[in-house]
Design an enzyme around this catalytic site. Structure first.
Site, PDB file in Angstrom:
ATOM      1  N   HIS A 118      -1.864   6.530   1.951  1.00 45.02           N
ATOM      2  CA  HIS A 118      -1.862   5.660   3.116  1.00 45.02           C
ATOM      3  C   HIS A 118      -1.858   6.543   4.363  1.00 45.02           C
ATOM      4  CE1 HIS A 118      -0.485   2.684   6.068  1.00 45.02           C
ATOM      5  NE2 HIS A 118      -0.905   1.769   5.212  1.00 45.02           N
ATOM      6  N   CYS A 126       0.804  -1.228   0.000  1.00 44.45           N
ATOM      7  CA  CYS A 126       0.000   0.000   0.000  1.00 44.45           C
ATOM      8  C   CYS A 126       0.836   1.278   0.000  1.00 44.45           C
ATOM      9  CB  CYS A 126      -0.919   0.018   1.226  1.00 44.45           C
ATOM     10  SG  CYS A 126      -2.127  -1.326   1.287  1.00 44.45           S
TER      11      CYS A 126
END
Length: 370
Positions: free
Chosen positions: A129, A73
């Site tokens: 993120h 991610c």
């Protein structure tokens, strides 16, 4: 500094062409966490129930072989939100430098490009993120009409371990599944419902405000824990879900190509690791069941947003971009989760709907920066 992103340039070029034809166009930008392309009818897989994504794909440009820059991610999102490879951002994992602003404090991000071009840019969910960059990159990336709607991690209820506590060396407390009874945990309990609700509110806001807009909604599922309203779990049977193809490691493959991240059975807290022995087939099927049900759940919430776009008469003037931040492995090559360079870990769905353009199916290889 000039923007350096293929996604930005593609969107900007498409919107510019449309503007020349009929006025300013808008952008609805939806990254979906851990979404595999193999699990959509648009990608020739019909064993998962995604009516809203299927409908979107039928109206869209579908990229059959799109790839991320890194199957994790943090580096992937730092990459596609800036248009730079991890070797440029110096963001490779969640340790050390996990923020592109450290390397490039003046780099122009994707939403910032639209903001600088006169768009209202508003966002929510997991676009960046969490904390990478801090505070969702406000105020640089986002207009200050309203606060960014933050992402919130919610574990399976009654879990005793903390969010970051490792239950085992290669298992985290979120590596599990838990369908929740709607009587105790209604849809409003789940983060993706809240994000969809906020996005619908934001669409109404930007419509009433007027002018072009860029709205981002980063959906959480199907990232683990595979938690969803139970009716979505009940759409499937673990016994009927297709078993894993190519279950074994390729002959002669090096150990460095693998990791040993495993699974927890939420019902009894039993941990399973893929090495030295494969995870039992019945547990593999439960995991696949949980992932499938999570995809169907997030499909329903994306459908709510797309329906609102229609109901507000915004669809004809809005570019919709939906894609996965990276792929995912569900036992293929004896691998689970992400963080490898196998096909399923790096291949992503990429679907772009521009109602003013002709639909095509793109089979050539591309990546999120190409």
């Amino acid at each position: 500094m000039a923007v350096n992103s293929a996604i930005v340039l593609f969107i900007a070029a498409t919107v510019t062409i449309a503007q020349a034809a009929g006025g300013p166009k808008n952008v609805l930008f939806m990254p979906v966490d851990d979404l595999r392309p193999e699990l959509l009818e648009a990608y020739d897989q019909k064993h998962i129930i995604t009516p809203n994504l299927d409908r979107l794909a039928k109206e869209s440009l579908v990229f059959q072989r799109a790839y991320c820059q890194h199957a994790l991610c943090i580096p992937s999102r730092n990459s596609f939100m800036t248009g730079r490879r991890p070797d440029t951002t110096h963001v490779w994992a969640g340790l050390g430098n996990a923020n592109f602003r450290v390397t490039g404090p003046d780099w122009i991000s994707l939403p910032e490009h639209f903001k600088n071009s006169g768009y209202t840019t508003l966002g929510g969910g997991k676009t960046y993120h969490p904390n990478s960059p801090p505070n969702w990159d406000e105020p640089k990336s986002w207009s200050q009409d309203q606060p960014y709607f933050p992402f919130a991690l919610v574990k399976c209820p009654n879990t005793t371990t903390t969010q970051n506590e490792r239950v085992g060396g290669n298992v985290a407390p979120i590596d599990t599944w838990c369908p929740l009874d709607e009587k105790e945990y209604p849809d409003t309990f789940h983060y993706d419902w809240k994000l969809a609700n906020h996005t619908i509110y934001t669409l109404k806001y930007v419509k009433d405000k007027g002018g072009p807009w860029f709205v981002a909604a980063g959906f959480r599922r199907p990232h683990d824990p595979w938690m969803m309203p139970k009716r979505f779990w009940d759409m499937y049977s673990s016994d009927d879900i297709p078993t894993v193809l190519h279950r074994n490691r390729p002959v002669g493959s090096p150990d460095i190509a693998f990791h040993n991240q495993g699974i927890i059975d939420y019902s009894n807290d039993t941990e399973y690791l893929p090495m030295p022995n494969p995870i039992p087939v019945e547990i593999q099927q439960k995991v696949r069941h949980g992932y499938f049900a999570s995809v169907s759940w997030v499909d329903s919430q994306i459908g709510r947003v797309l329906q609102a776009l229609d109901d507000m008469s915004l669809a004809d003037d809005t570019l919709v971009v939906l894609f996965g931040d990276h792929g995912y492995q569900l036992g293929e090559h004896d691998s689970w989760h992400k963080m490898t360079n196998w096909e399923l870990a790096v291949r992503v769905p990429l679907i772009i709907r521009a109602p003013w353009n002709q639909l095509v199916l793109v089979r050539g290889v591309m990546h999120l920066l190409s």
